[in-house]
Design a protein around this motif. Structure first.
Motif, PDB file in Angstrom:
ATOM      1  N   ALA A  37     -18.005   8.498  42.121  1.00 31.39           N
ATOM      2  CA  ALA A  37     -16.394   7.464  41.787  1.00 31.39           C
ATOM      3  C   ALA A  37     -15.780   8.580  42.052  1.00 31.39           C
ATOM      4  O   ALA A  37     -14.703   7.990  42.707  1.00 31.39           O
ATOM      5  N   LEU A  38     -15.735  10.204  41.727  1.00 30.43           N
ATOM      6  CA  LEU A  38     -14.571  10.696  41.876  1.00 30.43           C
ATOM      7  C   LEU A  38     -14.280  11.014  43.293  1.00 30.43           C
ATOM      8  O   LEU A  38     -12.904  10.874  43.503  1.00 30.43           O
ATOM      9  N   MET A  39     -15.255  11.428  44.380  1.00 29.90           N
ATOM     10  CA  MET A  39     -15.633  11.822  45.205  1.00 29.90           C
ATOM     11  C   MET A  39     -14.702  10.189  46.113  1.00 29.90           C
ATOM     12  O   MET A  39     -14.198  10.430  47.100  1.00 29.90           O
ATOM     13  N   GLU A  40     -14.909   8.989  45.744  1.00 34.08           N
ATOM     14  CA  GLU A  40     -14.623   8.235  46.334  1.00 34.08           C
ATOM     15  C   GLU A  40     -13.075   7.502  45.981  1.00 34.08           C
ATOM     16  O   GLU A  40     -12.333   7.893  47.206  1.00 34.08           O
ATOM     17  N   LYS A  41     -12.958   8.148  45.268  1.00 35.80           N
ATOM     18  CA  LYS A  41     -11.174   8.125  45.387  1.00 35.80           C
ATOM     19  C   LYS A  41     -10.213   9.009  45.642  1.00 35.80           C
ATOM     20  O   LYS A  41      -9.656   8.885  46.161  1.00 35.80           O
ATOM     21  N   VAL A  42     -10.842  10.212  46.146  1.00 36.08           N
ATOM     22  CA  VAL A  42     -10.397  11.345  46.478  1.00 36.08           C
ATOM     23  C   VAL A  42     -10.009  11.089  48.002  1.00 36.08           C
ATOM     24  O   VAL A  42      -9.284  11.576  48.061  1.00 36.08           O
ATOM     25  N   LYS A  43     -10.869  10.213  48.694  1.00 36.01           N
ATOM     26  CA  LYS A  43     -11.387   9.939  49.801  1.00 36.01           C
ATOM     27  C   LYS A  43     -10.392   9.170  50.313  1.00 36.01           C
ATOM     28  O   LYS A  43      -9.260   8.846  50.524  1.00 36.01           O
ATOM     29  N   GLU A  44      -9.919   7.702  49.124  1.00 38.46           N
ATOM     30  CA  GLU A  44      -9.050   7.041  49.337  1.00 38.46           C
ATOM     31  C   GLU A  44      -7.680   7.300  48.574  1.00 38.46           C
ATOM     32  O   GLU A  44      -6.865   6.894  49.885  1.00 38.46           O
ATOM     33  N   THR A  45      -7.264   8.133  48.387  1.00 42.89           N
ATOM     34  CA  THR A  45      -6.492   8.624  47.997  1.00 42.89           C
ATOM     35  C   THR A  45      -6.365  10.134  49.025  1.00 42.89           C
ATOM     36  O   THR A  45      -4.361   9.916  49.431  1.00 42.89           O
ATOM     37  N   HIS A  46      -6.182  10.556  49.699  1.00 44.15           N
ATOM     38  CA  HIS A  46      -6.433  12.063  50.375  1.00 44.15           C
ATOM     39  C   HIS A  46      -7.083  12.044  51.808  1.00 44.15           C
ATOM     40  O   HIS A  46      -6.164  12.715  52.565  1.00 44.15           O
ATOM     41  N   GLY A  47      -8.222  11.380  51.809  1.00 43.97           N
ATOM     42  CA  GLY A  47      -8.791  11.281  53.063  1.00 43.97           C
ATOM     43  C   GLY A  47      -9.868  12.263  53.317  1.00 43.97           C
ATOM     44  O   GLY A  47     -10.844  12.526  54.014  1.00 43.97           O
ATOM     45  N   GLN A  48      -9.109  14.337  52.524  1.00 41.72           N
ATOM     46  CA  GLN A  48     -10.076  14.855  53.445  1.00 41.72           C
ATOM     47  C   GLN A  48      -9.980  16.017  51.849  1.00 41.72           C
ATOM     48  O   GLN A  48      -8.991  15.861  50.704  1.00 41.72           O
ATOM     49  N   LEU A  49     -10.403  16.948  51.441  1.00 42.03           N
ATOM     50  CA  LEU A  49     -10.871  17.973  50.143  1.00 42.03           C
ATOM     51  C   LEU A  49     -10.966  19.806  51.893  1.00 42.03           C
ATOM     52  O   LEU A  49     -11.151  19.462  51.767  1.00 42.03           O
ATOM     53  N   ASP A  50      -9.571  20.359  51.086  1.00 44.51           N
ATOM     54  CA  ASP A  50     -10.380  21.490  51.865  1.00 44.51           C
ATOM     55  C   ASP A  50     -10.174  22.226  50.753  1.00 44.51           C
ATOM     56  O   ASP A  50     -10.989  23.394  50.625  1.00 44.51           O
ATOM     57  N   ALA A  51     -10.446  22.171  49.120  1.00 46.55           N
ATOM     58  CA  ALA A  51     -11.256  23.170  48.249  1.00 46.55           C
ATOM     59  C   ALA A  51     -11.654  22.205  47.179  1.00 46.55           C
ATOM     60  O   ALA A  51     -11.084  21.520  46.393  1.00 46.55           O
ATOM     61  N   LEU A  52     -12.756  23.240  46.350  1.00 46.41           N
ATOM     62  CA  LEU A  52     -13.496  21.992  45.518  1.00 46.41           C
ATOM     63  C   LEU A  52     -13.463  23.637  44.412  1.00 46.41           C
ATOM     64  O   LEU A  52     -14.606  24.373  45.085  1.00 46.41           O
ATOM     65  N   VAL A  53     -13.167  23.656  43.049  1.00 46.24           N
ATOM     66  CA  VAL A  53     -13.068  24.502  42.536  1.00 46.24           C
ATOM     67  C   VAL A  53     -14.132  23.561  40.835  1.00 46.24           C
ATOM     68  O   VAL A  53     -13.706  23.110  40.524  1.00 46.24           O
ATOM     69  N   ASN A  54     -15.230  24.859  41.047  1.00 53.31           N
ATOM     70  CA  ASN A  54     -16.023  23.535  39.760  1.00 53.31           C
ATOM     71  C   ASN A  54     -15.948  25.035  39.219  1.00 53.31           C
ATOM     72  O   ASN A  54     -16.354  25.916  38.483  1.00 53.31           O
ATOM     73  N   ASN A  55     -15.226  24.375  37.725  1.00 50.76           N
ATOM     74  CA  ASN A  55     -14.238  25.308  37.059  1.00 50.76           C
ATOM     75  C   ASN A  55     -15.447  24.030  35.404  1.00 50.76           C
ATOM     76  O   ASN A  55     -15.643  25.374  34.170  1.00 50.76           O
ATOM     77  N   ALA A  56     -15.428  23.554  35.852  1.00 52.10           N
ATOM     78  CA  ALA A  56     -15.874  22.164  34.296  1.00 52.10           C
ATOM     79  C   ALA A  56     -17.054  23.435  33.626  1.00 52.10           C
ATOM     80  O   ALA A  56     -18.183  23.459  34.162  1.00 52.10           O
ATOM     81  N   GLY A  57     -17.152  23.269  32.375  1.00 54.39           N
ATOM     82  CA  GLY A  57     -18.291  23.817  31.581  1.00 54.39           C
ATOM     83  C   GLY A  57     -17.821  23.916  30.057  1.00 54.39           C
ATOM     84  O   GLY A  57     -16.824  23.507  29.664  1.00 54.39           O
ATOM     85  N   ILE A  58     -19.316  24.292  29.065  1.00 56.77           N
ATOM     86  CA  ILE A  58     -18.994  23.754  28.026  1.00 56.77           C
ATOM     87  C   ILE A  58     -18.758  25.321  27.370  1.00 56.77           C
ATOM     88  O   ILE A  58     -19.742  25.803  27.288  1.00 56.77           O
ATOM     89  N   ALA A  59     -17.647  25.459  26.742  1.00 57.32           N
ATOM     90  CA  ALA A  59     -17.070  26.981  26.782  1.00 57.32           C
ATOM     91  C   ALA A  59     -18.166  27.421  25.809  1.00 57.32           C
ATOM     92  O   ALA A  59     -17.809  28.477  25.338  1.00 57.32           O
TER      93      ALA A  59
END
Length: 260
Positions: free
Chosen positions: A74-96
């Motif tokens: 759903a997240l990527m569908e929203k990004v596609k709908e809003t921006h059409g493409q993605l230049d960089a993905l930063v995988n930062n989420a984590g249980i710290a």
């Protein structure tokens, strides 16, 4: 990084609401990017969005638990709908805050949860971001790992394992996605002070001793900006010949020999 370096580009940052993620979100926004912030903590996410918007930066916030496949889709569908493409993905989420306790006291569910967020999450995000990244001229993926991938305190099994796995995933993705022109790199932070970068209800002022500072050859504890500056470079066209690598940013702690 010059202001406007990322103008016209879209950058998605997971775990962007607090700490290092927020620091990177601000830096990419100030460099001209359209920043998509995502985080499982909606309260923190809305606060982060307001902070970027107060600086007139282009930003949107989409809640997401990166360990849940349906939410990532759903997240990527929203990004596609809003921006059409993605230049960089930063995988930062984590249980710290990893489980700290004896191996025979650890609940396997706790171990599984850390790996689900810290390792499964980046896999899911990379997988479902692929169609968007392929449309970009100079696509990049950046994984935020940890020096815990290379060294440990006792009884931090899940966190160290997840970050070590993410290091390996980085070079595996770099080789596998080369045919799509997608560069994949990692940053391994050491001690980064995030107290002032938390949501309001969790914010605190750091109290660092002189010993805390001096154990770093650089003479201080790190800050989110230290990671953000490197992230801007590694996701940019200036790093076009760098892929499958990790950059340790820890003020020199991991190269300092300590004798008991």
């Amino acid at each position: 990084m010059a202001t406007g370096e990322y103008k016209g580009k879209t950058v998605l940052i997971t775990g962007a609401a607090q700490g290092i993620g927020l620091g990177m979100a601000l830096a990419f926004g100030q460099a001209g990017a359209r920043v998509v912030l995502t985080d499982a903590d909606e309260e923190a996410g809305q606060e982060a969005l307001q902070q970027l918007q107060s600086q007139k930066l282009q930003a949107t916030f989409i809640p997401c638990d990166v360990s849940a496949e349906t939410e990532v889709v759903a997240l990527m569908e929203k990004v596609k709908e809003t921006h059409g493409q993605l230049d960089a993905l930063v995988n930062n989420a984590g249980i710290a805050d990893p489980f700290i306790g004896k191996l025979d006291e650890m609940e396997l569910s706790e171990f599984d949860r850390v790996l689900a967020v810290n390792l499964r999450g980046p896999v899911l995000c990379a997988r479902y971001a692929l169609p968007l990244l392929r449309k970009a001229k100079h696509p990049a993926i950046l994984n935020i790992t940890s020096t815990r991938a290379f060294m440990s305190e006792p009884d931090t099994f899940a966190y160290s394992a997840s970050k070590g796995g993410l290091e390996a995933l980085t070079h595996s993705l770099a080789v596998s996605l080369a045919q799509d022109r997608i560069r994949v790199n990692a940053i391994a932070p050491g001690w980064i002070e995030t107290g002032p970068w938390q949501k309001k209800s969790d914010r605190y002022e750091p109290q660092h001793t002189q010993q805390d500072k001096e154990q770093h050859p650089a003479g201080r504890v790190g800050e989110p900006q230290d990671i953000a500056e490197a992230a801007l470079f590694l996701c940019s066209e200036k790093a076009g010949f760098i892929t499958g690598q990790h950059l340790v940013i820890d003020g020199g702690m991991t190269i300092k020999m300590i004798y008991a």
